[in-house]
Enzyme design. Structure first.
Site, PDB file in Angstrom:
ATOM      1  N   GLU A   1      30.879  51.960  44.932  1.00  0.00           N
ATOM      2  CA  GLU A   1      29.668  51.396  45.547  1.00  0.00           C
ATOM      3  C   GLU A   1      29.853  51.173  47.046  1.00  0.00           C
ATOM      4  O   GLU A   1      28.930  51.379  47.839  1.00  0.00           O
ATOM      5  CB  GLU A   1      29.300  50.088  44.839  1.00  0.00           C
ATOM      6  CG  GLU A   1      28.876  50.343  43.400  1.00  0.00           C
ATOM      7  CD  GLU A   1      28.707  49.071  42.605  1.00  0.00           C
ATOM      8  OE1 GLU A   1      29.726  48.387  42.350  1.00  0.00           O
ATOM      9  OE2 GLU A   1      27.576  48.746  42.236  1.00  0.00           O
TER      10      GLU A   1
ATOM     11  N   ALA B   1      35.733  46.131  42.011  1.00  0.00           N
ATOM     12  CA  ALA B   1      35.777  44.689  42.277  1.00  0.00           C
ATOM     13  C   ALA B   1      37.033  44.144  41.599  1.00  0.00           C
ATOM     14  O   ALA B   1      37.561  44.758  40.667  1.00  0.00           O
ATOM     15  CB  ALA B   1      34.538  44.026  41.701  1.00  0.00           C
TER      16      ALA B   1
ATOM     17  N   GLY C   1      33.109  48.994  42.034  1.00  0.00           N
ATOM     18  CA  GLY C   1      32.714  48.428  43.330  1.00  0.00           C
ATOM     19  C   GLY C   1      33.249  49.225  44.509  1.00  0.00           C
ATOM     20  O   GLY C   1      32.666  49.205  45.600  1.00  0.00           O
TER      21      GLY C   1
ATOM     22  N   GLU D   1      32.430  50.420  34.696  1.00  0.00           N
ATOM     23  CA  GLU D   1      31.977  49.059  34.351  1.00  0.00           C
ATOM     24  C   GLU D   1      31.666  48.863  32.874  1.00  0.00           C
ATOM     25  O   GLU D   1      31.922  47.796  32.323  1.00  0.00           O
ATOM     26  CB  GLU D   1      30.751  48.674  35.197  1.00  0.00           C
ATOM     27  CG  GLU D   1      31.091  48.221  36.610  1.00  0.00           C
ATOM     28  CD  GLU D   1      31.172  49.366  37.598  1.00  0.00           C
ATOM     29  OE1 GLU D   1      31.246  50.535  37.167  1.00  0.00           O
ATOM     30  OE2 GLU D   1      31.185  49.087  38.811  1.00  0.00           O
TER      31      GLU D   1
HETATM   32  N1  CAA Z   1      40.883  44.506  39.780  1.00  0.00           N
HETATM   33  C1  CAA Z   1      42.036  43.800  39.820  1.00  0.00           C
HETATM   34  N2  CAA Z   1      43.258  44.371  39.756  1.00  0.00           N
HETATM   35  C2  CAA Z   1      43.296  45.714  39.658  1.00  0.00           C
HETATM   36  C3  CAA Z   1      42.133  46.502  39.608  1.00  0.00           C
HETATM   37  C4  CAA Z   1      40.883  45.830  39.675  1.00  0.00           C
HETATM   38  N3  CAA Z   1      39.706  46.495  39.693  1.00  0.00           N
HETATM   39  N4  CAA Z   1      42.495  47.800  39.482  1.00  0.00           N
HETATM   40  C5  CAA Z   1      43.845  47.818  39.457  1.00  0.00           C
HETATM   41  N5  CAA Z   1      44.333  46.566  39.565  1.00  0.00           N
HETATM   42  C6  CAA Z   1      45.734  46.128  39.585  1.00  0.00           C
HETATM   43  C7  CAA Z   1      46.330  46.192  38.192  1.00  0.00           C
HETATM   44  O1  CAA Z   1      45.996  45.012  37.476  1.00  0.00           O
HETATM   45  C8  CAA Z   1      47.799  46.296  38.529  1.00  0.00           C
HETATM   46  O2  CAA Z   1      48.264  45.022  38.910  1.00  0.00           O
HETATM   47  P1  CAA Z   1      49.655  44.438  38.270  1.00  0.00           P
HETATM   48  O3  CAA Z   1      50.704  45.378  38.793  1.00  0.00           O
HETATM   49  O4  CAA Z   1      49.733  43.062  38.843  1.00  0.00           O
HETATM   50  O5  CAA Z   1      49.480  44.507  36.797  1.00  0.00           O
HETATM   51  C9  CAA Z   1      47.815  47.159  39.789  1.00  0.00           C
HETATM   52  O6  CAA Z   1      46.502  47.071  40.336  1.00  0.00           O
HETATM   53  C10 CAA Z   1      48.104  48.620  39.510  1.00  0.00           C
HETATM   54  O7  CAA Z   1      47.191  49.085  38.552  1.00  0.00           O
HETATM   55  P2  CAA Z   1      47.629  49.777  37.170  1.00  0.00           P
HETATM   56  O8  CAA Z   1      48.972  49.306  36.759  1.00  0.00           O
HETATM   57  O9  CAA Z   1      46.503  49.578  36.191  1.00  0.00           O
HETATM   58  O10 CAA Z   1      47.724  51.286  37.629  1.00  0.00           O
HETATM   59  P3  CAA Z   1      47.540  52.589  36.726  1.00  0.00           P
HETATM   60  O11 CAA Z   1      47.988  53.739  37.553  1.00  0.00           O
HETATM   61  O12 CAA Z   1      48.138  52.405  35.397  1.00  0.00           O
HETATM   62  O13 CAA Z   1      45.941  52.694  36.506  1.00  0.00           O
HETATM   63  C11 CAA Z   1      43.637  52.598  37.182  1.00  0.00           C
HETATM   64  C12 CAA Z   1      45.081  52.892  37.614  1.00  0.00           C
HETATM   65  C13 CAA Z   1      43.155  53.651  36.182  1.00  0.00           C
HETATM   66  C14 CAA Z   1      42.764  52.681  38.428  1.00  0.00           C
HETATM   67  C15 CAA Z   1      43.548  51.193  36.540  1.00  0.00           C
HETATM   68  O14 CAA Z   1      44.171  50.271  37.414  1.00  0.00           O
HETATM   69  C16 CAA Z   1      42.163  50.701  36.273  1.00  0.00           C
HETATM   70  O15 CAA Z   1      41.524  51.133  35.322  1.00  0.00           O
HETATM   71  N6  CAA Z   1      41.672  49.738  37.105  1.00  0.00           N
HETATM   72  C17 CAA Z   1      40.405  49.098  36.897  1.00  0.00           C
HETATM   73  C18 CAA Z   1      39.261  49.972  37.334  1.00  0.00           C
HETATM   74  C19 CAA Z   1      37.939  49.307  37.054  1.00  0.00           C
HETATM   75  O16 CAA Z   1      37.591  49.008  35.923  1.00  0.00           O
HETATM   76  N7  CAA Z   1      37.126  49.094  38.129  1.00  0.00           N
HETATM   77  C20 CAA Z   1      35.825  48.506  38.028  1.00  0.00           C
HETATM   78  C21 CAA Z   1      35.915  47.045  38.287  1.00  0.00           C
HETATM   79  S1  CAA Z   1      34.424  46.202  37.884  1.00  0.00           S
HETATM   80  C22 CAA Z   1      33.427  46.428  39.199  1.00  0.00           C
HETATM   81  O17 CAA Z   1      33.776  47.049  40.184  1.00  0.00           O
HETATM   82  C23 CAA Z   1      32.090  45.774  39.065  1.00  0.00           C
HETATM   83  C24 CAA Z   1      31.175  45.958  40.216  1.00  0.00           C
HETATM   84  O18 CAA Z   1      30.521  46.985  40.334  1.00  0.00           O
HETATM   85  C25 CAA Z   1      30.949  44.913  41.159  1.00  0.00           C
END
Ligand code: CAA
Length: 261
Positions: free
Chosen positions: A116, A67, A113, A136
């Site tokens: 999911e 998400a 998400g 999460e």
């Molecule tokens: N939401 C919003 N933006 C996201 C995102 C997310 N889930 N995942 C990645 N992005 C964005 C980053 O913020 C970044 O944007 P900017 O360039 O503007 O800073 C861009 O995508 C590229 O990401 P990274 O620079 O972080 O890329 P990386 O290669 O260094 O890392 C990654 C990749 C490990 C996937 C890392 O992006 C990450 O950990 N992302 C979050 C993953 C996460 O926690 N997902 C769960 C979300 S909560 C959820 O989903 C709840 C639910 O069940 C409903």
């Protein structure tokens, strides 16, 4: 509808729905979830001879990285948080109940998400660089789009606890071993494998496929009786033209031509 966050490609009735936010690793903001909902409730009806839907993400790096965390910042009440989760549940349930096969073609990160979303599909094809995780708890959250319920159905309760509590990243081969993914394919061949499966299903009786989806889903649904669903579906299918055609074709030793009636 003109979409801002998804792309729809139609290849002779095999539709690919692409989550198209590569700048955010295809993270699902609320607008994207709502567009996916519009496709699966309304816009699919405009597609002639729809055989099935493949869901994937734009680019090679991610299927969907969860998400959209940036949208979480404005949420300040339990009610608003629960409304966000309920909306994801509602849309993903529509995908799970869709009457045609839905397959997630997973390349790269498939997180939170996004995982999911893939679990809501009937099947998952993993590219060899696919990576699955529920991160999460790193955010002080839990999966909000029904992952805590769909995951244990596939991997059992003990493994689900481990994956949800440790956030361990699962690679493609392990995803298949755990029953999370149906096949691993070389990177870039996820959509062609999903297409091959949908084309094969399209040669079968469409009403029987729709009843299979209903019946197998009833197995997981605490509010349904899957056994009774199977008995009812079996009876209904016996009165269809497709049943008449399928049995006649068997007896006449020819290929069946199903019309979905
Ligand atoms: N939401 C919003 N933006 C996201 C995102 C997310 N889930 N995942 C990645 N992005 C964005 C980053 O913020 C970044 O944007 P900017 O360039 O503007 O800073 C861009 O995508 C590229 O990401 P990274 O620079 O972080 O890329 P990386 O290669 O260094 O890392 C990654 C990749 C490990 C996937 C890392 O992006 C990450 O950990 N992302 C979050 C993953 C996460 O926690 N997902 C769960 C979300 S909560 C959820 O989903 C709840 C639910 O069940 C409903």
């Amino acid at each position: 509808m003109d979409y801002k966050n998804i792309l729809i490609e139609n290849n002779d009735g095999v539709v690919t729905l692409i989550v198209n936010r590569p700048h955010a690793l295809n993270a699902l903001n609320m607008e994207t979830i709502s567009e996916i909902g519009v496709f699966f409730t309304e816009d699919y009806k405009t597609i002639q001879n729809l055989k099935g839907v493949i869901i994937t993400g734009a680019g090679e790096k991610a299927f969907v990285a969860g998400a959209d965390i940036k949208e979480f910042l404005g949420i300040e009440s339990p009610e608003a948080g629960s409304a966000l989760a309920r909306n994801g549940h509602d849309v993903f349930n529509i995908i799970e109940k869709f009457h045609k096969p839905t397959i997630a073609a997973v390349q790269g990160f498939c997180l939170g998400g996004g995982f999911e979303l893939a679990l809501a599909c009937h099947m998952r094809i993993a590219g060899e660089k696919a990576k699955f995780s529920f991160p999460e708890v790193n955010l002080g959250l839990l999966p909000g789009f029904n992952g805590s319920q769909r995951l244990p159905m596939l991997v059992g309760k003990a493994k689900a606890f481990e994956l949800l509590m440790t956030t361990d990243m699962i690679k493609a081969e392990e995803a298949v071993k755990l029953g999370l993914a149906n096949h691993v394919v070389p990177q870039g061949e996820e959509i062609s494998k999903a297409t091959e499966i949908i084309e094969k299903i399209a040669t079968k009786a469409p009403l029987a496929i729709a009843e299979i989806i209903k019946t197998v889903n009833a197995y997981q649904d605490k509010n349904s009786d899957g056994t009774e669903q199977e008995i009812a579906s079996f009876g209904q299918l016996m009165t269809t033209k497709d049943f008449e055609e399928g049995t006649s074709a068997f007896i006449e030793k020819r290929k069946a031509e199903f019309t979905g009636e």
